[in-house]
Motif scaffolding. Structure first.
Motif, mmCIF file in Angstrom:
data_model
loop_
_atom_site.group_PDB
_atom_site.id
_atom_site.type_symbol
_atom_site.label_atom_id
_atom_site.label_comp_id
_atom_site.label_asym_id
_atom_site.label_seq_id
_atom_site.Cartn_x
_atom_site.Cartn_y
_atom_site.Cartn_z
ATOM 1 N N LEU A 78 39.474 33.936 45.095
ATOM 2 C CA LEU A 78 40.469 34.914 45.540
ATOM 3 C C LEU A 78 41.844 34.282 45.716
ATOM 4 O O LEU A 78 42.867 34.954 45.552
ATOM 5 C CB LEU A 78 40.008 35.564 46.842
ATOM 6 N N THR A 79 41.876 32.999 46.047
ATOM 7 C CA THR A 79 43.158 32.301 46.146
ATOM 8 C C THR A 79 43.813 32.203 44.773
ATOM 9 O O THR A 79 45.023 32.386 44.628
ATOM 10 C CB THR A 79 42.954 30.900 46.741
ATOM 11 N N ALA A 80 43.002 31.953 43.754
ATOM 12 C CA ALA A 80 43.544 31.834 42.400
ATOM 13 C C ALA A 80 43.971 33.176 41.828
ATOM 14 O O ALA A 80 45.003 33.266 41.150
ATOM 15 C CB ALA A 80 42.511 31.178 41.486
ATOM 16 N N ASN A 81 43.178 34.233 42.080
ATOM 17 C CA ASN A 81 43.515 35.514 41.442
ATOM 18 C C ASN A 81 44.434 36.395 42.278
ATOM 19 O O ASN A 81 44.804 37.489 41.858
ATOM 20 C CB ASN A 81 42.252 36.277 41.011
ATOM 21 N N GLY A 82 44.803 35.933 43.461
ATOM 22 C CA GLY A 82 45.815 36.649 44.230
ATOM 23 C C GLY A 82 45.301 37.836 45.009
ATOM 24 O O GLY A 82 46.046 38.791 45.236
ATOM 25 N N THR A 83 44.062 37.795 45.453
ATOM 26 C CA THR A 83 43.525 38.869 46.287
ATOM 27 C C THR A 83 43.949 38.654 47.734
ATOM 28 O O THR A 83 43.626 37.635 48.334
ATOM 29 C CB THR A 83 41.991 38.902 46.208
ATOM 30 N N GLY A 84 44.691 39.593 48.280
ATOM 31 C CA GLY A 84 45.092 39.522 49.682
ATOM 32 C C GLY A 84 46.252 38.605 49.970
ATOM 33 O O GLY A 84 46.691 38.497 51.120
ATOM 34 N N ALA A 85 46.768 37.934 48.964
ATOM 35 C CA ALA A 85 47.907 37.019 49.102
ATOM 36 C C ALA A 85 48.363 36.660 47.694
ATOM 37 O O ALA A 85 47.621 36.864 46.727
ATOM 38 C CB ALA A 85 47.518 35.761 49.883
ATOM 39 N N PRO A 86 49.582 36.134 47.531
ATOM 40 C CA PRO A 86 50.029 35.745 46.189
ATOM 41 C C PRO A 86 49.112 34.702 45.555
ATOM 42 O O PRO A 86 48.466 33.914 46.252
ATOM 43 C CB PRO A 86 51.430 35.172 46.441
ATOM 44 N N ILE A 181 25.131 55.242 22.648
ATOM 45 C CA ILE A 181 26.081 54.617 21.725
ATOM 46 C C ILE A 181 26.178 53.114 21.974
ATOM 47 O O ILE A 181 26.503 52.340 21.082
ATOM 48 C CB ILE A 181 27.478 55.277 21.860
ATOM 49 N N ARG A 182 25.853 52.701 23.214
ATOM 50 C CA ARG A 182 26.007 51.298 23.602
ATOM 51 C C ARG A 182 24.715 50.834 24.263
ATOM 52 O O ARG A 182 24.381 51.277 25.360
ATOM 53 C CB ARG A 182 27.183 51.154 24.572
ATOM 54 N N THR A 183 24.000 49.936 23.613
ATOM 55 C CA THR A 183 22.657 49.585 24.079
ATOM 56 C C THR A 183 22.537 48.152 24.576
ATOM 57 O O THR A 183 21.434 47.695 24.872
ATOM 58 C CB THR A 183 21.641 49.815 22.946
ATOM 59 N N SER A 184 23.640 47.445 24.682
ATOM 60 C CA SER A 184 23.597 46.065 25.161
ATOM 61 C C SER A 184 23.438 46.027 26.676
ATOM 62 O O SER A 184 23.414 47.054 27.358
ATOM 63 C CB SER A 184 24.889 45.344 24.772
ATOM 64 N N SER A 185 23.353 44.809 27.211
ATOM 65 C CA SER A 185 23.481 44.582 28.645
ATOM 66 C C SER A 185 24.844 43.954 28.898
ATOM 67 O O SER A 185 25.398 43.276 28.027
ATOM 68 C CB SER A 185 22.377 43.644 29.146
ATOM 69 N N ALA A 186 25.387 44.189 30.090
ATOM 70 C CA ALA A 186 26.720 43.674 30.396
ATOM 71 C C ALA A 186 26.785 43.225 31.844
ATOM 72 O O ALA A 186 26.081 43.746 32.712
ATOM 73 C CB ALA A 186 27.786 44.738 30.134
ATOM 74 N N ALA A 187 27.632 42.249 32.089
ATOM 75 C CA ALA A 187 27.930 41.789 33.440
ATOM 76 C C ALA A 187 29.431 41.912 33.649
ATOM 77 O O ALA A 187 30.216 41.308 32.912
ATOM 78 C CB ALA A 187 27.488 40.340 33.636
ATOM 79 N N VAL A 188 29.830 42.716 34.608
ATOM 80 C CA VAL A 188 31.238 42.863 34.951
ATOM 81 C C VAL A 188 31.557 41.840 36.038
ATOM 82 O O VAL A 188 30.983 41.885 37.123
ATOM 83 C CB VAL A 188 31.549 44.287 35.438
ATOM 84 N N VAL A 189 32.462 40.933 35.730
ATOM 85 C CA VAL A 189 32.742 39.826 36.642
ATOM 86 C C VAL A 189 33.900 40.229 37.552
ATOM 87 O O VAL A 189 35.068 40.162 37.166
ATOM 88 C CB VAL A 189 33.078 38.538 35.868
ATOM 89 N N GLY A 190 33.570 40.651 38.757
ATOM 90 C CA GLY A 190 34.585 41.071 39.709
ATOM 91 C C GLY A 190 35.352 39.897 40.290
ATOM 92 O O GLY A 190 35.007 38.725 40.071
ATOM 93 N N PRO A 191 36.408 40.182 41.056
ATOM 94 C CA PRO A 191 37.300 39.115 41.528
ATOM 95 C C PRO A 191 36.629 38.076 42.412
ATOM 96 O O PRO A 191 37.053 36.918 42.428
ATOM 97 C CB PRO A 191 38.397 39.875 42.282
ATOM 98 N N THR A 192 35.586 38.441 43.150
ATOM 99 C CA THR A 192 34.931 37.450 44.006
ATOM 100 C C THR A 192 34.072 36.482 43.214
ATOM 101 O O THR A 192 33.707 35.421 43.725
ATOM 102 C CB THR A 192 34.050 38.132 45.070
ATOM 103 N N ARG A 193 33.743 36.833 41.953
ATOM 104 C CA ARG A 193 32.888 35.982 41.124
ATOM 105 C C ARG A 193 33.669 35.268 40.024
ATOM 106 O O ARG A 193 33.066 34.623 39.169
ATOM 107 C CB ARG A 193 31.777 36.834 40.496
ATOM 108 N N GLU A 194 34.984 35.383 40.053
ATOM 109 C CA GLU A 194 35.794 34.751 39.014
ATOM 110 C C GLU A 194 35.967 33.266 39.321
ATOM 111 O O GLU A 194 36.870 32.863 40.057
ATOM 112 C CB GLU A 194 37.159 35.436 38.918
ATOM 113 N N SER A 195 35.094 32.451 38.756
ATOM 114 C CA SER A 195 35.203 31.008 38.947
ATOM 115 C C SER A 195 36.549 30.524 38.422
ATOM 116 O O SER A 195 37.198 31.187 37.603
ATOM 117 C CB SER A 195 34.076 30.287 38.215
ATOM 118 N N LEU A 196 36.971 29.361 38.867
ATOM 119 C CA LEU A 196 38.249 28.845 38.382
ATOM 120 C C LEU A 196 38.225 28.539 36.885
ATOM 121 O O LEU A 196 39.218 28.812 36.195
ATOM 122 C CB LEU A 196 38.680 27.627 39.204
#
Length: 323
Positions: A78-86, A181-196
């Motif tokens: 969150l520090t890197a992606n600017g959540t709650g602060a620059p 139309i879309r039969t794959s599996s997907a993982a949506v990587v939210g801001p708390t899981r965004e590794s550096l």
């Protein structure tokens, strides 16, 4: 989890929200790292406490100092992606290094991978490979070896626990729904899981496409088993004022048959190698959908295909308040 955090979670699951908050707050006041982290998560998701991103960051800082490894990893993200602060890349890398020294494990792996990336002080690449242009009157750009094999593996392996059936945007309502139309599996990587390392990759992607990292939606990591596909579609969305103007697609592995990205209007089929990236515009200069961007992920015939997609909006995309 500590005894207090377990009690707080049990109270919440039992429908006793006020008790859950009281238990967590009392323990956090006494320095319970897991309850501090729990309160931070609640402040992020907005339940059972109102969403308050700066307060979530304050709680994560306290939890990190109190010895929570999970809080340290989340705080770095969150520090890197600017959540709650620059955004603060140097601050984020310092948190990651401290976690690596203290805990080893995933933090040490992320820190080691990050050290092998050629980055400036803000996490952006010092150099980029040159793209090649594909297609005729409509440009699809391809960057060979945009990611290293190690970076590809990081994207695929770090989100396995998030994989779920893929969804699409309903063309009438814009709501996300499952669809054949879309039969794959997907993982949506939210801001708390965004590794550096992942955030460094997204900065690289922004630099290559001439956009800002803030314009991107959360990264989608995709898994296609044999027979799975994404039939012809466009990536633009209905009823939005901040349209998806660019799509970037990274191929994360080799060793499968089929799975090409096909652009019917261009009679173009792209078979990306592991680490290659393609990017293409979804809109015309006036902002309306470009029919030439219609594309498909053809069925995988053999093996397993991993890929990652990032949809880039016309303006910065606020993942916390996009409705």
């Amino acid at each position: 989890m500590t005894q207090a955090s377990e009690r707080a979670v049990a109270a919440l699951e039992g429908g006793r929200q006020q008790d859950a908050v009281a238990i967590a707050q009392d323990a956090a006041a006494a320095g319970d790292a897991e309850c501090l982290a729990l309160l931070a998560r609640w402040r992020l998701i907005g339940s059972p406490l109102p969403r308050d991103l700066p307060e979530a960051r304050r709680l994560l800082r306290a939890a990190t100092l109190a010895g929570s490894e999970d809080a340290a990893m989340m705080e770095a993200a969150l520090t890197a992606n600017g959540t709650g602060a620059p955004q603060d890349w140097s601050g984020a890398t310092a948190i990651l290094r401290e976690a690596a020294e203290r805990y080893g494990g995933p933090a040490a792996e992320d820190a080691a991978l990050l050290s092998r990336m050629d980055l400036d002080d803000e996490g952006y690449p010092l150099a980029l490979p040159e793209p090649e242009s594909l297609g005729r009157d409509y440009q699809v750009k391809r960057w060979r070896q945009f990611l290293t094999p190690e970076e590809c593996a990081h994207l695929a392996m770090s989100v396995r626990d998030l994989l779920a059936p893929s969804i699409v945007a309903d063309p009438r309502t814009g709501r996300s729904i499952p669809h054949p139309i879309r039969t794959s599996s997907a993982a949506v990587v939210g801001p708390t899981r965004e590794s550096l390392p992942l955030q460094a990759i997204m900065r690289r992607l922004a630099a290559a496409t001439g956009t800002r990292v803030e314009q991107g939606e959360p990264l989608n990591v995709l898994h296609y088993a044999p027979g799975q596909e994404y039939r012809e579609h466009m990536d633009t969305l209905p009823h939005v004022t901040n349209q998806r103007t660019v799509t970037a697609l990274i191929y994360l592995n080799t060793g499968y048959v089929g799975g090409e990205t096909r652009f019917p209007a261009q009679n173009l089929s792209v078979a990306g190698g592991g680490g290659d990236m393609v990017a293409f515009a979804n809109t015309l200069p006036d902002g309306s959908p470009d029919p030439r961007s219609r594309h498909a992920g053809v069925p995988v015939r053999q093996g397993v295909k991993w890929a990652a997609t990032r949809w880039i909006r016309a303006k910065p995309f606020d993942v916390w308040n996009h409705g």
